[in-house]
Design a protein around this motif. Sequence first.
Motif, PDB file in Angstrom:
ATOM      1  N   THR A  45       0.822  -1.206   0.000  1.00 16.88           N
ATOM      2  CA  THR A  45       0.000   0.000   0.000  1.00 16.88           C
ATOM      3  C   THR A  45       0.860   1.262   0.000  1.00 16.88           C
ATOM      4  O   THR A  45       0.664   2.166  -0.818  1.00 16.88           O
ATOM      5  CB  THR A  45      -0.946   0.008   1.220  1.00 16.88           C
ATOM      6  OG1 THR A  45      -1.772  -1.154   1.152  1.00 16.88           O
ATOM      7  CG2 THR A  45      -1.802   1.244   1.250  1.00 16.88           C
ATOM      8  N   VAL A  46       1.803   1.325   0.910  1.00 17.18           N
ATOM      9  CA  VAL A  46       2.667   2.514   1.008  1.00 17.18           C
ATOM     10  C   VAL A  46       3.552   2.646  -0.227  1.00 17.18           C
ATOM     11  O   VAL A  46       3.678   3.726  -0.811  1.00 17.18           O
ATOM     12  CB  VAL A  46       3.520   2.468   2.296  1.00 17.18           C
ATOM     13  CG1 VAL A  46       4.570   3.558   2.306  1.00 17.18           C
ATOM     14  CG2 VAL A  46       2.617   2.581   3.518  1.00 17.18           C
ATOM     15  N   ALA A  47       4.165   1.550  -0.628  1.00 20.87           N
ATOM     16  CA  ALA A  47       5.082   1.594  -1.770  1.00 20.87           C
ATOM     17  C   ALA A  47       4.357   1.936  -3.063  1.00 20.87           C
ATOM     18  O   ALA A  47       4.861   2.723  -3.874  1.00 20.87           O
ATOM     19  CB  ALA A  47       5.823   0.273  -1.904  1.00 20.87           C
ATOM     20  N   LEU A  48       3.190   1.345  -3.255  1.00 18.97           N
ATOM     21  CA  LEU A  48       2.437   1.665  -4.464  1.00 18.97           C
ATOM     22  C   LEU A  48       1.991   3.131  -4.464  1.00 18.97           C
ATOM     23  O   LEU A  48       2.085   3.815  -5.491  1.00 18.97           O
ATOM     24  CB  LEU A  48       1.225   0.741  -4.614  1.00 18.97           C
ATOM     25  CG  LEU A  48       1.535  -0.687  -5.033  1.00 18.97           C
ATOM     26  CD1 LEU A  48       0.267  -1.537  -4.980  1.00 18.97           C
ATOM     27  CD2 LEU A  48       2.160  -0.742  -6.407  1.00 18.97           C
ATOM     28  N   GLY A  49       1.543   3.610  -3.326  1.00 20.76           N
ATOM     29  CA  GLY A  49       1.134   5.007  -3.229  1.00 20.76           C
ATOM     30  C   GLY A  49       2.302   5.948  -3.474  1.00 20.76           C
ATOM     31  O   GLY A  49       2.185   6.944  -4.206  1.00 20.76           O
ATOM     32  N   SER A  50       3.427   5.629  -2.900  1.00 23.91           N
ATOM     33  CA  SER A  50       4.617   6.453  -3.084  1.00 23.91           C
ATOM     34  C   SER A  50       5.101   6.418  -4.533  1.00 23.91           C
ATOM     35  O   SER A  50       5.462   7.452  -5.111  1.00 23.91           O
ATOM     36  CB  SER A  50       5.725   5.964  -2.148  1.00 23.91           C
ATOM     37  OG  SER A  50       6.893   6.696  -2.343  1.00 23.91           O
ATOM     38  N   THR A  51       5.095   5.236  -5.114  1.00 26.65           N
ATOM     39  CA  THR A  51       5.521   5.102  -6.511  1.00 26.65           C
ATOM     40  C   THR A  51       4.589   5.877  -7.430  1.00 26.65           C
ATOM     41  O   THR A  51       5.041   6.602  -8.331  1.00 26.65           O
ATOM     42  CB  THR A  51       5.566   3.616  -6.917  1.00 26.65           C
ATOM     43  OG1 THR A  51       6.451   2.927  -6.036  1.00 26.65           O
ATOM     44  CG2 THR A  51       6.039   3.447  -8.341  1.00 26.65           C
ATOM     45  N   LEU A  52       3.308   5.739  -7.195  1.00 23.55           N
ATOM     46  CA  LEU A  52       2.347   6.461  -8.015  1.00 23.55           C
ATOM     47  C   LEU A  52       2.549   7.975  -7.889  1.00 23.55           C
ATOM     48  O   LEU A  52       2.563   8.689  -8.887  1.00 23.55           O
ATOM     49  CB  LEU A  52       0.916   6.085  -7.621  1.00 23.55           C
ATOM     50  CG  LEU A  52      -0.197   6.789  -8.383  1.00 23.55           C
ATOM     51  CD1 LEU A  52      -0.106   6.489  -9.881  1.00 23.55           C
ATOM     52  CD2 LEU A  52      -1.550   6.389  -7.830  1.00 23.55           C
ATOM     53  N   ALA A  53       2.722   8.453  -6.660  1.00 20.16           N
ATOM     54  CA  ALA A  53       2.943   9.888  -6.453  1.00 20.16           C
ATOM     55  C   ALA A  53       4.217  10.344  -7.152  1.00 20.16           C
ATOM     56  O   ALA A  53       4.239  11.413  -7.773  1.00 20.16           O
ATOM     57  CB  ALA A  53       3.022  10.191  -4.959  1.00 20.16           C
ATOM     58  N   THR A  54       5.263   9.551  -7.090  1.00 17.78           N
ATOM     59  CA  THR A  54       6.515   9.915  -7.746  1.00 17.78           C
ATOM     60  C   THR A  54       6.342   9.969  -9.258  1.00 17.78           C
ATOM     61  O   THR A  54       6.811  10.902  -9.917  1.00 17.78           O
ATOM     62  CB  THR A  54       7.624   8.910  -7.368  1.00 17.78           C
ATOM     63  OG1 THR A  54       7.774   8.928  -5.950  1.00 17.78           O
ATOM     64  CG2 THR A  54       8.937   9.274  -8.020  1.00 17.78           C
ATOM     65  N   VAL A  55       5.676   8.961  -9.798  1.00 18.74           N
ATOM     66  CA  VAL A  55       5.452   8.935 -11.244  1.00 18.74           C
ATOM     67  C   VAL A  55       4.613  10.142 -11.669  1.00 18.74           C
ATOM     68  O   VAL A  55       4.898  10.778 -12.684  1.00 18.74           O
ATOM     69  CB  VAL A  55       4.773   7.617 -11.667  1.00 18.74           C
ATOM     70  CG1 VAL A  55       4.281   7.677 -13.101  1.00 18.74           C
ATOM     71  CG2 VAL A  55       5.727   6.458 -11.481  1.00 18.74           C
ATOM     72  N   LEU A  56       3.612  10.443 -10.880  1.00 18.51           N
ATOM     73  CA  LEU A  56       2.729  11.551 -11.235  1.00 18.51           C
ATOM     74  C   LEU A  56       3.380  12.928 -11.057  1.00 18.51           C
ATOM     75  O   LEU A  56       3.105  13.842 -11.832  1.00 18.51           O
ATOM     76  CB  LEU A  56       1.448  11.493 -10.395  1.00 18.51           C
ATOM     77  CG  LEU A  56       0.542  10.298 -10.635  1.00 18.51           C
ATOM     78  CD1 LEU A  56      -0.615  10.308  -9.650  1.00 18.51           C
ATOM     79  CD2 LEU A  56       0.034  10.279 -12.066  1.00 18.51           C
ATOM     80  N   MET A  70       5.756  -0.533  -9.983  1.00 17.79           N
ATOM     81  CA  MET A  70       4.525  -1.023  -9.350  1.00 17.79           C
ATOM     82  C   MET A  70       4.304  -2.501  -9.648  1.00 17.79           C
ATOM     83  O   MET A  70       3.911  -3.262  -8.764  1.00 17.79           O
ATOM     84  CB  MET A  70       3.335  -0.179  -9.795  1.00 17.79           C
ATOM     85  CG  MET A  70       3.354   1.212  -9.182  1.00 17.79           C
ATOM     86  SD  MET A  70       1.888   2.189  -9.535  1.00 17.79           S
ATOM     87  CE  MET A  70       2.317   2.836 -11.142  1.00 17.79           C
ATOM     88  N   ALA A  71       4.586  -2.920 -10.869  1.00 16.51           N
ATOM     89  CA  ALA A  71       4.453  -4.342 -11.218  1.00 16.51           C
ATOM     90  C   ALA A  71       5.411  -5.194 -10.402  1.00 16.51           C
ATOM     91  O   ALA A  71       5.044  -6.284  -9.943  1.00 16.51           O
ATOM     92  CB  ALA A  71       4.699  -4.538 -12.715  1.00 16.51           C
ATOM     93  N   LEU A  72       6.614  -4.699 -10.218  1.00 17.77           N
ATOM     94  CA  LEU A  72       7.581  -5.437  -9.403  1.00 17.77           C
ATOM     95  C   LEU A  72       7.104  -5.566  -7.953  1.00 17.77           C
ATOM     96  O   LEU A  72       7.205  -6.639  -7.354  1.00 17.77           O
ATOM     97  CB  LEU A  72       8.949  -4.757  -9.440  1.00 17.77           C
ATOM     98  CG  LEU A  72       9.779  -4.976 -10.694  1.00 17.77           C
ATOM     99  CD1 LEU A  72      11.003  -4.055 -10.691  1.00 17.77           C
ATOM    100  CD2 LEU A  72      10.214  -6.427 -10.801  1.00 17.77           C
ATOM    101  N   LEU A  73       6.581  -4.492  -7.389  1.00 13.46           N
ATOM    102  CA  LEU A  73       6.096  -4.542  -6.010  1.00 13.46           C
ATOM    103  C   LEU A  73       4.961  -5.550  -5.851  1.00 13.46           C
ATOM    104  O   LEU A  73       4.944  -6.336  -4.907  1.00 13.46           O
ATOM    105  CB  LEU A  73       5.642  -3.154  -5.557  1.00 13.46           C
ATOM    106  CG  LEU A  73       6.762  -2.137  -5.367  1.00 13.46           C
ATOM    107  CD1 LEU A  73       6.185  -0.740  -5.198  1.00 13.46           C
ATOM    108  CD2 LEU A  73       7.628  -2.509  -4.189  1.00 13.46           C
TER     109      LEU A  73
END
Length: 180
Positions: A45-56, A70-73
Amino acid sequence: MFDSWTGLGRVLLVAPLAYVALVAILRVSGKRTLTKLNAFDLVVTVALGSTLATVLLSKSVALAEGVLAMALLVTFQFVITWLAVRVPWVNTLIKSEPTLLLHNGTFLSQALRSQRVTQDEVLSALRSSGVSNLSDVVAVVLETDGSMSVLKGQDFKIDPQTLSNVDRYHARTGAERRHD
């Protein structure tokens, strides 16, 4: 959409290391850090949210890199949970077990210290469960999600299977420890 192969390679290298580090940190920090989530749900949850925020929000991270991360996580999450269900030692390695904090009306001070829980916190859990007398409590268990389960019973009787997966080392008597 795509910056370079170097960027993708960087994500392939950094993502596993960051994931392992985050899981290790959560595992070392103990159950209290997780309150109501298991470690792997929290990581994803945290990693996906952080990754998404970084990408965005970061122009320096390409969409392809973020999607790959995200796929790797998600893949790591799947592999670890798949292994934990099928390989007992993997399950033991990555998951903690519930801990007995109070047994037959007696606080287990070594367990309280090791789990960083105070008697006041246990008493609060007892009050929340409607307990007004310690003599009504067979056990208080710190669960793997950080919550406390209160088991009530008359004359300290309870089905032993209810506590079968709980760390009960701290509840054993001196005589039982001498026979180990």
